[in-house]
Design a protein around this motif. Structure first.
Motif, PDB file in Angstrom:
ATOM      1  N   GLN A  90       0.828  -1.210   0.000  1.00  0.00           N
ATOM      2  CA  GLN A  90       0.000   0.000   0.000  1.00  0.00           C
ATOM      3  C   GLN A  90       0.866   1.264   0.000  1.00  0.00           C
ATOM      4  O   GLN A  90       0.571   2.224  -0.711  1.00  0.00           O
ATOM      5  N   ARG A  91       1.950   1.250   0.774  1.00  0.00           N
ATOM      6  CA  ARG A  91       2.876   2.396   0.783  1.00  0.00           C
ATOM      7  C   ARG A  91       3.527   2.565  -0.588  1.00  0.00           C
ATOM      8  O   ARG A  91       3.696   3.674  -1.086  1.00  0.00           O
ATOM      9  N   CYS A  92       3.886   1.440  -1.201  1.00  0.00           N
ATOM     10  CA  CYS A  92       4.512   1.472  -2.518  1.00  0.00           C
ATOM     11  C   CYS A  92       3.536   2.029  -3.561  1.00  0.00           C
ATOM     12  O   CYS A  92       3.901   2.868  -4.380  1.00  0.00           O
ATOM     13  N   ALA A  93       2.298   1.571  -3.513  1.00  0.00           N
ATOM     14  CA  ALA A  93       1.286   2.054  -4.459  1.00  0.00           C
ATOM     15  C   ALA A  93       1.130   3.569  -4.357  1.00  0.00           C
ATOM     16  O   ALA A  93       1.073   4.266  -5.377  1.00  0.00           O
ATOM     17  N   GLU A  94       1.101   4.074  -3.147  1.00  0.00           N
ATOM     18  CA  GLU A  94       0.958   5.524  -2.944  1.00  0.00           C
ATOM     19  C   GLU A  94       2.171   6.283  -3.495  1.00  0.00           C
ATOM     20  O   GLU A  94       2.032   7.305  -4.160  1.00  0.00           O
ATOM     21  N   SER A  95       3.353   5.769  -3.221  1.00  0.00           N
ATOM     22  CA  SER A  95       4.574   6.405  -3.716  1.00  0.00           C
ATOM     23  C   SER A  95       4.620   6.379  -5.250  1.00  0.00           C
ATOM     24  O   SER A  95       5.010   7.361  -5.890  1.00  0.00           O
ATOM     25  N   CYS A  96       4.192   5.268  -5.827  1.00  0.00           N
ATOM     26  CA  CYS A  96       4.167   5.140  -7.287  1.00  0.00           C
ATOM     27  C   CYS A  96       3.177   6.135  -7.899  1.00  0.00           C
ATOM     28  O   CYS A  96       3.462   6.750  -8.932  1.00  0.00           O
ATOM     29  N   ARG A  97       2.013   6.285  -7.272  1.00  0.00           N
ATOM     30  CA  ARG A  97       1.024   7.253  -7.769  1.00  0.00           C
ATOM     31  C   ARG A  97       1.578   8.675  -7.737  1.00  0.00           C
ATOM     32  O   ARG A  97       1.404   9.433  -8.688  1.00  0.00           O
ATOM     33  N   LYS A  98       2.240   9.019  -6.644  1.00  0.00           N
ATOM     34  CA  LYS A  98       2.824  10.363  -6.518  1.00  0.00           C
ATOM     35  C   LYS A  98       3.893  10.588  -7.583  1.00  0.00           C
ATOM     36  O   LYS A  98       3.973  11.670  -8.170  1.00  0.00           O
ATOM     37  N   CYS A  99       4.717   9.591  -7.809  1.00  0.00           N
ATOM     38  CA  CYS A  99       5.774   9.711  -8.802  1.00  0.00           C
ATOM     39  C   CYS A  99       5.183   9.848 -10.201  1.00  0.00           C
ATOM     40  O   CYS A  99       5.605  10.700 -10.986  1.00  0.00           O
ATOM     41  N   ALA A 100       4.186   9.031 -10.510  1.00  0.00           N
ATOM     42  CA  ALA A 100       3.538   9.096 -11.826  1.00  0.00           C
ATOM     43  C   ALA A 100       2.933  10.473 -12.049  1.00  0.00           C
ATOM     44  O   ALA A 100       3.079  11.053 -13.129  1.00  0.00           O
ATOM     45  N   GLU A 101       2.295  10.997 -11.013  1.00  0.00           N
ATOM     46  CA  GLU A 101       1.676  12.322 -11.123  1.00  0.00           C
ATOM     47  C   GLU A 101       2.735  13.405 -11.368  1.00  0.00           C
ATOM     48  O   GLU A 101       2.552  14.279 -12.222  1.00  0.00           O
ATOM     49  N   ALA A 102       3.830  13.342 -10.611  1.00  0.00           N
ATOM     50  CA  ALA A 102       4.905  14.325 -10.780  1.00  0.00           C
ATOM     51  C   ALA A 102       5.522  14.226 -12.187  1.00  0.00           C
ATOM     52  O   ALA A 102       5.780  15.246 -12.825  1.00  0.00           O
ATOM     53  N   CYS A 103       5.701  13.007 -12.659  1.00  0.00           N
ATOM     54  CA  CYS A 103       6.258  12.804 -13.994  1.00  0.00           C
ATOM     55  C   CYS A 103       5.319  13.329 -15.082  1.00  0.00           C
ATOM     56  O   CYS A 103       5.754  14.019 -16.009  1.00  0.00           O
ATOM     57  N   ARG A 104       4.043  13.007 -14.954  1.00  0.00           N
ATOM     58  CA  ARG A 104       3.056  13.467 -15.955  1.00  0.00           C
ATOM     59  C   ARG A 104       3.001  14.992 -15.987  1.00  0.00           C
ATOM     60  O   ARG A 104       2.930  15.598 -17.050  1.00  0.00           O
ATOM     61  N   LYS A 105       2.990  15.581 -14.800  1.00  0.00           N
ATOM     62  CA  LYS A 105       2.935  17.053 -14.693  1.00  0.00           C
ATOM     63  C   LYS A 105       4.156  17.693 -15.374  1.00  0.00           C
ATOM     64  O   LYS A 105       4.022  18.660 -16.109  1.00  0.00           O
ATOM     65  N   MET A 106       5.308  17.116 -15.123  1.00  0.00           N
ATOM     66  CA  MET A 106       6.544  17.677 -15.681  1.00  0.00           C
ATOM     67  C   MET A 106       6.628  17.458 -17.193  1.00  0.00           C
ATOM     68  O   MET A 106       7.134  18.315 -17.924  1.00  0.00           O
ATOM     69  N   ALA A 107       6.147  16.318 -17.672  1.00  0.00           N
ATOM     70  CA  ALA A 107       6.228  15.997 -19.087  1.00  0.00           C
ATOM     71  C   ALA A 107       5.206  16.777 -19.930  1.00  0.00           C
ATOM     72  O   ALA A 107       5.379  16.920 -21.127  1.00  0.00           O
TER      73      ALA A 107
END
Length: 108
Positions: A90-107
């Motif tokens: 569950q912690r990993c899923a949350e971290s992955c979601r945050k990373c995906a969001e940051a990457c999408r925003k930056m891209a």
């Protein structure tokens, strides 16, 4: 390094750590076979996060494409980890979601 990537770099490094922690914990679960896809995606995600961090810090001309791929892999890893009730997943899923969001925003 381009300072506009600082948020993504931080998210990638946090996700890398979460995926490695999840990977290690999944290997210790009673039914490792059931965790196989989670383990596989933890590895993929940790690797792309590490590669994205390298691309960002060396100012790669391919950074945008790499973080787009990173977002895709992070989203897939988050989906898989979210299927499991273990805290590390569950912690990993949350971290992955945050990373995906940051990457999408930056891209974007």
């Amino acid at each position: 390094m381009n300072t506009k990537y600082e948020e993504v770099l931080k998210a990638c490094l946090e996700c890398l750590e979460a995926c490695n922690t999840c990977f290690d914990a999944c290997l210790k679960e009673e039914d490792v076979k059931m965790m196989a896809e989670c383990i596989r995606l933890d590895r993929e995600c940790a690797d792309i996060c590490a590669y994205a961090a390298q691309a960002i810090t060396r100012n790669s001309p391919f950074t945008k494409q790499i973080i787009e791929l990173c977002a895709e892999i992070c989203e897939r890893c988050a989906e898989e980890c979210a299927k499991h009730d273990y805290d590390h997943c569950q912690r990993c899923a949350e971290s992955c979601r945050k990373c995906a969001e940051a990457c999408r925003k930056m891209a974007a």
